[in-house]
Write a protein that holds these residues in place. Structure first.
Motif, short mmCIF file in Angstrom:
data_model
loop_
_atom_site.label_atom_id
_atom_site.label_comp_id
_atom_site.label_asym_id
_atom_site.label_seq_id
_atom_site.Cartn_x
_atom_site.Cartn_y
_atom_site.Cartn_z
N GLN A 368 0.62 -1.36 0.16
CA GLN A 368 0.01 0.03 -0.21
C GLN A 368 0.86 1.14 0.00
OE1 GLN A 368 -2.94 -1.04 -1.14
NE2 GLN A 368 -4.06 -0.58 0.45
N ASN A 369 1.84 1.35 0.72
CA ASN A 369 2.74 2.33 0.62
C ASN A 369 3.43 2.60 -0.46
OD1 ASN A 369 2.36 2.77 3.49
ND2 ASN A 369 4.04 1.80 4.32
N ARG A 370 4.00 1.56 -1.20
CA ARG A 370 4.70 1.53 -2.50
C ARG A 370 3.66 2.38 -3.46
NH1 ARG A 370 8.45 0.63 0.66
NH2 ARG A 370 10.28 -0.91 -0.20
N LEU A 371 2.37 1.76 -3.56
CA LEU A 371 1.43 2.37 -4.49
C LEU A 371 1.29 3.67 -4.18
CD1 LEU A 371 -0.99 -0.87 -4.42
CD2 LEU A 371 0.21 0.10 -6.36
N ASN A 372 0.98 4.29 -2.98
CA ASN A 372 0.65 5.57 -2.63
C ASN A 372 1.80 6.68 -2.68
OD1 ASN A 372 -2.01 4.94 -2.06
ND2 ASN A 372 -1.49 4.38 0.17
N GLN A 373 3.17 5.91 -2.51
CA GLN A 373 4.08 6.94 -2.40
C GLN A 373 5.20 7.15 -3.65
OE1 GLN A 373 6.36 5.69 1.18
NE2 GLN A 373 4.39 6.21 2.39
N PHE A 374 5.15 6.07 -4.22
CA PHE A 374 6.06 6.11 -5.62
C PHE A 374 5.28 6.27 -7.01
CE2 PHE A 374 10.06 4.87 -3.45
CZ PHE A 374 9.77 4.19 -2.42
N ASN A 375 6.09 7.10 -7.87
CA ASN A 375 5.63 7.09 -9.03
C ASN A 375 5.93 5.90 -9.86
OD1 ASN A 375 4.70 9.96 -8.71
ND2 ASN A 375 7.00 10.50 -9.00
N LEU A 376 4.86 4.86 -9.99
CA LEU A 376 5.08 3.76 -10.54
C LEU A 376 4.69 3.72 -12.23
CD1 LEU A 376 3.89 1.48 -7.92
CD2 LEU A 376 6.17 2.00 -8.36
N ASP A 377 5.04 2.96 -13.16
CA ASP A 377 4.47 3.04 -14.53
C ASP A 377 3.26 2.15 -14.40
OD1 ASP A 377 5.26 0.17 -14.89
OD2 ASP A 377 7.37 0.87 -15.35
N LYS A 378 2.50 1.89 -15.34
CA LYS A 378 1.20 1.25 -15.15
C LYS A 378 1.39 -0.37 -15.00
CE LYS A 378 -1.69 4.33 -17.79
NZ LYS A 378 -2.67 4.73 -18.80
N GLN A 380 4.06 -1.84 -13.58
CA GLN A 380 4.51 -2.05 -12.26
C GLN A 380 3.38 -2.08 -11.17
OE1 GLN A 380 7.93 -3.00 -11.54
NE2 GLN A 380 6.67 -3.64 -9.56
N GLN A 381 2.27 -0.67 -11.59
CA GLN A 381 1.21 -0.74 -10.48
C GLN A 381 0.60 -1.66 -10.59
OE1 GLN A 381 -1.40 2.36 -11.64
NE2 GLN A 381 -1.45 3.38 -9.50
N LEU A 382 0.38 -2.29 -11.99
CA LEU A 382 -0.58 -3.44 -11.89
C LEU A 382 -0.23 -4.67 -11.20
CD1 LEU A 382 -3.24 -4.42 -13.05
CD2 LEU A 382 -2.03 -5.45 -15.21
N ILE A 383 1.16 -4.87 -11.22
CA ILE A 383 1.72 -5.98 -10.48
C ILE A 383 1.69 -5.94 -8.98
CG2 ILE A 383 4.09 -7.06 -10.05
CD1 ILE A 383 5.04 -6.65 -12.77
#
Length: 458
Positions: A368-378, A380-383
């Motif tokens: 959850q923290n990674r999804l909220n705090q980092f600028n992920l590409d689509k 990586q976000q889906l993974i």
């Protein structure tokens, strides 16, 4: 749902909320005190209600601009507020602070609280806090309290205070904004399997009977037998969950802070507690029982495997092996490393061990923290979302097993997993979990908080 409600005898905001929340009711506010320009109120009635308690701290803020930068001085200000109240009522409130319980039940006064004056100096943690608070009181209020036993007041506040969380909507959870003393609530002893659950959404303490088929007793003797969990307040937004069930480590920390033991079945039965917490997949070659993972105090990098001898084993308390258990914490390591660490732990620990549950919780909130705090590409976000969903579903299943042993049902995890399903377009699955989340929240808070965000999802 019958709810016992108690108004605080004394309350104080944390410093970080003094300029944004009303010092009387703790709701958002903007109207400054004209004298100190520090404390704010939401209306004239709150200003009047708080005026006697604010008087001393108001003068302190006016006398020194440096006081505006003092942090974590809430205990010092609570001491001043208690002294102001004692000068008004001597510790015996003129108005009944309790509602929804029988008038026959004895209401507590300030003098009923234990200050643990003899124990505080023997606790390094408490004594250090006292020295800090004593200096803050001196800095704020000078010599005004030289003839008052401040240590006794400090002990009563430290041990008996409750965190105040303002609950305004489901999505944000409760915001811990300050502390309060609830005189009658403080009579309840602690239990990891409490009779009473907190369902507060504002400055007042609200408690409901955990067993919905029961009601509050009519006599003081029966009322005094009710228990409450002091380990956690069951609806704060979690970042790093500790545990939803008792652990030995928590129990030791609890005893060292509150100066008394928990006597619930889980804590009293240490053998069962240790087994449930740290049972492994490895079996004792003598009796066939699961070996248990325990801390090695001679080497902090290793843990030991022993048989607890529940089946009268000849290898009772012999060290069978030493293992290195990876730690999962929210540092800057990659999620792949955490997943590998959890996979290694899963190969060792029993699927129903509490320790494994805790480690899974930590990884879920790391996702959850990674999804909220980092600028992920689509991609990586889906993974991350899919990994978090898979882990969240595991947690929900295990929570159902341990619900009987806990006063905390993880409403937050159910809500978060629903949000994750929504992000990837699985709306029907999300709706099912959103409805489950609403049912769980309403079981504690009925219609007293804002469910509009969740209802819109349906």
């Amino acid at each position: 749902m019958t709810v016992f409600i108690e108004t605080p005898y004394i309350a104080a905001l944390k410093e970080s909320y003094l300029r944004s929340r009303c010092s009387a009711c703790f709701k958002p506010a903007t109207s400054q005190c004209a004298q100190c320009l520090t404390v704010v109120y939401c209306d004239s009635q709150c200003r009047v209600n708080d005026s006697l308690f604010h008087q001393l701290e108001c003068q302190a803020y006016k006398n020194s601009a440096d006081q505006h930068g003092v942090s974590d001085a809430v205990l010092a200000r609570m001491i001043a507020r208690v002294i102001s109240r004692l000068r008004i009522d001597g510790g015996e409130p003129e108005q009944d602070l309790c509602s929804n319980i029988s008038k026959l039940i004895h209401r507590r006064s300030w003098s009923d609280l234990l200050g643990h004056r003899d124990e505080v100096p023997r606790s390094e943690r408490h004594w250090n806090q006292w020295l800090i608070t004593k200096q803050q009181v001196k800095s704020f209020f000078g010599n005004q309290f030289d003839r008052i036993d401040l240590l006794e007041i400090f002990g009563k506040l430290l041990i008996n205070r409750f965190r105040v969380g303002i609950h305004e909507n489901v999505r944000d959870g409760r915001v811990a904004v300050g502390w309060a003393i609830y005189l009658t609530t403080s009579r309840f002893n602690h239990s990891c399997q409490p009779d009473l659950l907190q369902c507060s959404y504002d400055i007042n303490m609200r408690l409901k009977i955990a067993d919905s088929s029961k009601t509050f007793p009519e006599t003081t003797a029966e009322f005094n037998q009710l228990t409450l969990s002091y380990r956690h307040q069951n609806d704060f937004r979690l970042t790093y969950p500790c545990s939803y069930v008792p652990t030995r480590q928590q129990r030791r920390a609890f005893v060292s802070f509150f100066f008394f033991n928990c006597h619930c079945d889980l804590c009293a039965d240490d053998l069962r507690n240790r087994y449930a917490e740290s049972a492994t997949n490895r079996l004792c070659e003598r009796c066939g029982d699961s070996l248990v993972l325990q801390e090695n105090y001679d080497d902090s990098t290793e843990s030991i495997l022993t048989c607890l001898g529940r089946r009268k084993c000849l290898k009772t308390e012999e060290i069978v092996d030493c293992v290195t258990l990876p730690k999962i914490d929210n540092t800057e390591q990659s999620v792949d490393i955490y997943e590998e660490q959890l996979e290694n732990v899963e190969q060792l620990l029993h699927p129903e061990s509490i320790l494994l549950l805790q480690l899974r919780e930590k990884l879920f909130f790391i996702y959850q923290n990674r999804l909220n705090q980092f600028n992920l590409d689509k991609d990586q976000q889906l993974i991350y979302i899919n990994r978090a969903i898979q882990l969240g579903e595991q947690l929900i299943q295990v929570y159902n097993i341990y619900l009987k042993d806990s006063s905390v049902y993880p409403k937050i995890v159910v809500t978060d997993v629903a949000s994750l399903y929504e992000l990837i377009g699985k709306t029907e699955k999300a709706k099912v979990l959103y409805q489950e989340a609403i049912d769980l929240w309403q079981a504690d808070y009925d219609g007293h908080i804002d469910y509009r965000d969740l209802n819109m999802k349906l």
